[in-house]
Design a protein around this motif. Sequence first.
Motif, PDB file in Angstrom:
ATOM      1  N   TYR A 146      41.001 100.128 -32.421  1.00  0.00           N
ATOM      2  CA  TYR A 146      40.212 100.784 -31.385  1.00  0.00           C
ATOM      3  C   TYR A 146      38.745 100.830 -31.817  1.00  0.00           C
ATOM      4  O   TYR A 146      38.424 101.289 -32.910  1.00  0.00           O
ATOM      5  CB  TYR A 146      40.719 102.206 -31.143  1.00  0.00           C
ATOM      6  CG  TYR A 146      42.122 102.251 -30.578  1.00  0.00           C
ATOM      7  CD1 TYR A 146      42.339 102.135 -29.211  1.00  0.00           C
ATOM      8  CD2 TYR A 146      43.226 102.402 -31.416  1.00  0.00           C
ATOM      9  CE1 TYR A 146      43.619 102.177 -28.687  1.00  0.00           C
ATOM     10  CE2 TYR A 146      44.511 102.441 -30.908  1.00  0.00           C
ATOM     11  CZ  TYR A 146      44.704 102.330 -29.539  1.00  0.00           C
ATOM     12  OH  TYR A 146      45.978 102.360 -29.027  1.00  0.00           O
ATOM     13  N   ALA A 147      37.858 100.340 -30.956  1.00  0.00           N
ATOM     14  CA  ALA A 147      36.421 100.285 -31.247  1.00  0.00           C
ATOM     15  C   ALA A 147      36.151  99.457 -32.497  1.00  0.00           C
ATOM     16  O   ALA A 147      35.223  99.752 -33.257  1.00  0.00           O
ATOM     17  CB  ALA A 147      35.819 101.684 -31.386  1.00  0.00           C
ATOM     18  N   GLY A 148      36.958  98.432 -32.685  1.00  0.00           N
ATOM     19  CA  GLY A 148      36.791  97.518 -33.808  1.00  0.00           C
ATOM     20  C   GLY A 148      37.164  96.124 -33.365  1.00  0.00           C
ATOM     21  O   GLY A 148      36.325  95.334 -32.943  1.00  0.00           O
ATOM     22  N   LEU A 149      38.466  95.823 -33.405  1.00  0.00           N
ATOM     23  CA  LEU A 149      38.937  94.540 -32.890  1.00  0.00           C
ATOM     24  C   LEU A 149      38.839  94.489 -31.366  1.00  0.00           C
ATOM     25  O   LEU A 149      38.723  93.417 -30.774  1.00  0.00           O
ATOM     26  CB  LEU A 149      40.383  94.291 -33.301  1.00  0.00           C
ATOM     27  CG  LEU A 149      40.706  94.264 -34.797  1.00  0.00           C
ATOM     28  CD1 LEU A 149      42.154  93.853 -35.013  1.00  0.00           C
ATOM     29  CD2 LEU A 149      39.761  93.354 -35.547  1.00  0.00           C
ATOM     30  N   ASP A 150      38.916  95.647 -30.740  1.00  0.00           N
ATOM     31  CA  ASP A 150      38.818  95.755 -29.288  1.00  0.00           C
ATOM     32  C   ASP A 150      37.985  96.988 -28.971  1.00  0.00           C
ATOM     33  O   ASP A 150      37.579  97.720 -29.883  1.00  0.00           O
ATOM     34  CB  ASP A 150      40.226  95.872 -28.680  1.00  0.00           C
ATOM     35  CG  ASP A 150      40.312  95.367 -27.237  1.00  0.00           C
ATOM     36  OD1 ASP A 150      39.253  95.323 -26.573  1.00  0.00           O
ATOM     37  OD2 ASP A 150      41.409  95.026 -26.787  1.00  0.00           O
ATOM     38  N   THR A 151      37.737  97.203 -27.696  1.00  0.00           N
ATOM     39  CA  THR A 151      37.028  98.424 -27.305  1.00  0.00           C
ATOM     40  C   THR A 151      37.962  99.618 -27.454  1.00  0.00           C
ATOM     41  O   THR A 151      39.181  99.471 -27.631  1.00  0.00           O
ATOM     42  CB  THR A 151      36.561  98.327 -25.844  1.00  0.00           C
ATOM     43  OG1 THR A 151      37.721  98.317 -24.996  1.00  0.00           O
ATOM     44  CG2 THR A 151      35.740  97.073 -25.602  1.00  0.00           C
ATOM     45  N   MET A 152      37.410 100.809 -27.345  1.00  0.00           N
ATOM     46  CA  MET A 152      38.240 102.009 -27.424  1.00  0.00           C
ATOM     47  C   MET A 152      39.270 102.030 -26.292  1.00  0.00           C
ATOM     48  O   MET A 152      40.355 102.604 -26.438  1.00  0.00           O
ATOM     49  CB  MET A 152      37.358 103.264 -27.376  1.00  0.00           C
ATOM     50  CG  MET A 152      38.098 104.552 -27.668  1.00  0.00           C
ATOM     51  SD  MET A 152      38.804 104.599 -29.340  1.00  0.00           S
ATOM     52  CE  MET A 152      37.343 104.927 -30.322  1.00  0.00           C
ATOM     53  N   LYS A 153      38.962 101.386 -25.190  1.00  0.00           N
ATOM     54  CA  LYS A 153      39.877 101.343 -24.043  1.00  0.00           C
ATOM     55  C   LYS A 153      40.791 100.114 -24.080  1.00  0.00           C
ATOM     56  O   LYS A 153      41.555  99.885 -23.133  1.00  0.00           O
ATOM     57  CB  LYS A 153      39.071 101.358 -22.748  1.00  0.00           C
ATOM     58  CG  LYS A 153      38.229 102.616 -22.560  1.00  0.00           C
ATOM     59  CD  LYS A 153      37.402 102.528 -21.294  1.00  0.00           C
ATOM     60  CE  LYS A 153      36.604 103.808 -21.083  1.00  0.00           C
ATOM     61  NZ  LYS A 153      35.632 104.047 -22.159  1.00  0.00           N
ATOM     62  N   LEU A 154      40.718  99.320 -25.136  1.00  0.00           N
ATOM     63  CA  LEU A 154      41.503  98.087 -25.282  1.00  0.00           C
ATOM     64  C   LEU A 154      41.312  97.143 -24.102  1.00  0.00           C
ATOM     65  O   LEU A 154      42.232  96.452 -23.661  1.00  0.00           O
ATOM     66  CB  LEU A 154      43.000  98.410 -25.454  1.00  0.00           C
ATOM     67  CG  LEU A 154      43.392  99.235 -26.680  1.00  0.00           C
ATOM     68  CD1 LEU A 154      44.908  99.353 -26.788  1.00  0.00           C
ATOM     69  CD2 LEU A 154      42.812  98.658 -27.962  1.00  0.00           C
ATOM     70  N   SER A 155      40.073  97.090 -23.600  1.00  0.00           N
ATOM     71  CA  SER A 155      39.793  96.267 -22.418  1.00  0.00           C
ATOM     72  C   SER A 155      39.827  94.771 -22.722  1.00  0.00           C
ATOM     73  O   SER A 155      39.970  93.952 -21.817  1.00  0.00           O
ATOM     74  CB  SER A 155      38.426  96.644 -21.833  1.00  0.00           C
ATOM     75  OG  SER A 155      37.409  96.506 -22.815  1.00  0.00           O
ATOM     76  N   GLY A 156      39.717  94.404 -23.997  1.00  0.00           N
ATOM     77  CA  GLY A 156      39.742  92.987 -24.356  1.00  0.00           C
ATOM     78  C   GLY A 156      41.140  92.382 -24.381  1.00  0.00           C
ATOM     79  O   GLY A 156      41.296  91.167 -24.284  1.00  0.00           O
ATOM     80  N   GLY A 157      42.144  93.223 -24.547  1.00  0.00           N
ATOM     81  CA  GLY A 157      43.528  92.753 -24.541  1.00  0.00           C
ATOM     82  C   GLY A 157      43.906  91.837 -25.685  1.00  0.00           C
ATOM     83  O   GLY A 157      44.870  91.066 -25.571  1.00  0.00           O
ATOM     84  N   VAL A 158      43.194  91.919 -26.814  1.00  0.00           N
ATOM     85  CA  VAL A 158      43.455  90.958 -27.895  1.00  0.00           C
ATOM     86  C   VAL A 158      44.799  91.199 -28.573  1.00  0.00           C
ATOM     87  O   VAL A 158      45.472  90.237 -28.990  1.00  0.00           O
ATOM     88  CB  VAL A 158      42.306  90.959 -28.936  1.00  0.00           C
ATOM     89  CG1 VAL A 158      41.056  90.318 -28.357  1.00  0.00           C
ATOM     90  CG2 VAL A 158      42.016  92.368 -29.435  1.00  0.00           C
ATOM     91  N   LEU A 159      45.223  92.455 -28.694  1.00  0.00           N
ATOM     92  CA  LEU A 159      46.523  92.723 -29.306  1.00  0.00           C
ATOM     93  C   LEU A 159      47.651  92.203 -28.411  1.00  0.00           C
ATOM     94  O   LEU A 159      48.584  91.550 -28.886  1.00  0.00           O
ATOM     95  CB  LEU A 159      46.705  94.220 -29.568  1.00  0.00           C
ATOM     96  CG  LEU A 159      48.071  94.642 -30.102  1.00  0.00           C
ATOM     97  CD1 LEU A 159      48.407  93.931 -31.404  1.00  0.00           C
ATOM     98  CD2 LEU A 159      48.141  96.157 -30.289  1.00  0.00           C
ATOM     99  N   ALA A 160      47.561  92.475 -27.132  1.00  0.00           N
ATOM    100  CA  ALA A 160      48.594  91.997 -26.206  1.00  0.00           C
ATOM    101  C   ALA A 160      48.679  90.479 -26.215  1.00  0.00           C
ATOM    102  O   ALA A 160      49.774  89.898 -26.183  1.00  0.00           O
ATOM    103  CB  ALA A 160      48.312  92.510 -24.795  1.00  0.00           C
ATOM    104  N   GLU A 161      47.526  89.809 -26.283  1.00  0.00           N
ATOM    105  CA  GLU A 161      47.531  88.345 -26.304  1.00  0.00           C
ATOM    106  C   GLU A 161      48.150  87.829 -27.605  1.00  0.00           C
ATOM    107  O   GLU A 161      48.930  86.869 -27.604  1.00  0.00           O
ATOM    108  CB  GLU A 161      46.115  87.818 -26.150  1.00  0.00           C
ATOM    109  CG  GLU A 161      45.970  86.313 -26.316  1.00  0.00           C
ATOM    110  CD  GLU A 161      46.804  85.488 -25.351  1.00  0.00           C
ATOM    111  OE1 GLU A 161      47.124  84.321 -25.678  1.00  0.00           O
ATOM    112  OE2 GLU A 161      47.152  86.001 -24.267  1.00  0.00           O
TER     113      GLU A 161
END
Length: 472
Positions: free
Chosen positions: A52-67
């Motif tokens: 959170y607020a590192g690999l992705d935004t705090m809101k996980l808007s990038g979806g990198v973990l899901a991908e």
Amino acid sequence: MATDPRGLRGDAPLLDAWLRFQEQRPTPFTIPGHKQRHDLVGDVVAGDVPLYAGLDTMKLSGGVLAEAEARAARLWGADVARFSVGGATHANQALALALGGDGDTVVVSRTLHRSLLLGLVVAGLTPVWVRPETDPRTGLPLGVAPASVARALEAHPEARAVLVGDPSYVGTVGDVAGLAGVAHAHGAPLVVDAAWAAHFGFHPALPDHALALGADAMVVSAHKTLPAWSQAALVLARADRIDAARLDAGVEATATTSPAGAILASTDAARALLERDGEALLGVALDAVRGARQRLAEVEGLVVLGGDGVDPLKLTLVLPGTGAHGVRVEDDLLAAGLPVEAAERDTLVAVVSLADTADSLGALVDAVTDSIERHRGAPRPVAPAATYAVEPVSVMTPRQAYFADAEAVPLTEALGRVSVELVAPYPPGIPVLAPGEQVTAATLAALDAARAAGVRIAYAADASLQTLRVAR
């Protein structure tokens, strides 16, 4: 500056995000509290980037973990893949929560790791135990026989699932396809703790992985045989017999809300490496192990576990025929900077991964061979491993015992009482005594034998095992 030496970032969204964080070097006003400064406690925090607020935004808007998880699911042929930063322990406990509820019955192999047993406590599941076969030549466990599971399911048709650990800690491989057939014939899913088998299925010389053999869910530890950070693991499942929503809920219920991005990124990178270069890298490691086995086979009296039914990448040595004591051999290996995964009087276990080469295996073989000759003695008979010999006597469910009113009594006075704690030789962390089981003469003899063999007895409240907590 962090680098990507094998060019994986294009196929690993979490790795790419971790590298971008290093390249951009932001000034965060989020956790972790070191704020990426290495001048405070040193490089021990290097690379520590949150999800959170590192690999992705705090809101996980990038979806990198899901991908990244979707890519892992495709690679292993699963419907669901979830990454864990809490190791196979977290993944096993999440699966336990997905399988049933308080009072439900499950068939469980006695090769299970403590993490799965404590998952039974968390979920309130009642185990019906099945034990592995034991190889009389080595005293080590083989797989759990499908016939044993079939008998347990016939006696307990209400069982919600079958849970086994395969391959074993020492590298023996069971009949997972046969177990899946038996479980499915009774309408139950097969769940495999395959923590030691993240590499299975990625080289022709290796066994297929559990999902490919018909299992409904499996847990693999990316940090054990793949190049991922410690605590990196995955839980993979098919949705035919496993409720995907319950599995997701179980993962979230038992996970940290501050997952370490470096662990997640390393899992993603290891998956990408395995998919692209796994067969080639594993081929090098397998050739190295093959050469090591050939050299070790020339050591008089030494048995090297191998052949059909054994993970070709695992190196397990059985010492009684040499007369050498494994703990003394371990002392020499530690002095040489060559620690092994496990050492007791009769057995040495060396973990090999796709990071190993002929050079690393050659150094180990040289040191082991020299040490065995230094400590060689009169051959002794093979003693069956105490961990797998005890027939558990269940009196309470694990959950009932865990929360029972208890008292500590001298171990010598615990005979006939019901243990409220887990007691296991470690490694491998397989219980000799579990919560809810009666302390029997066989239990005490097995613990004595394990300690005499130089094994650490773990998890009991009294580390010296002078006392044991039992139900009042």
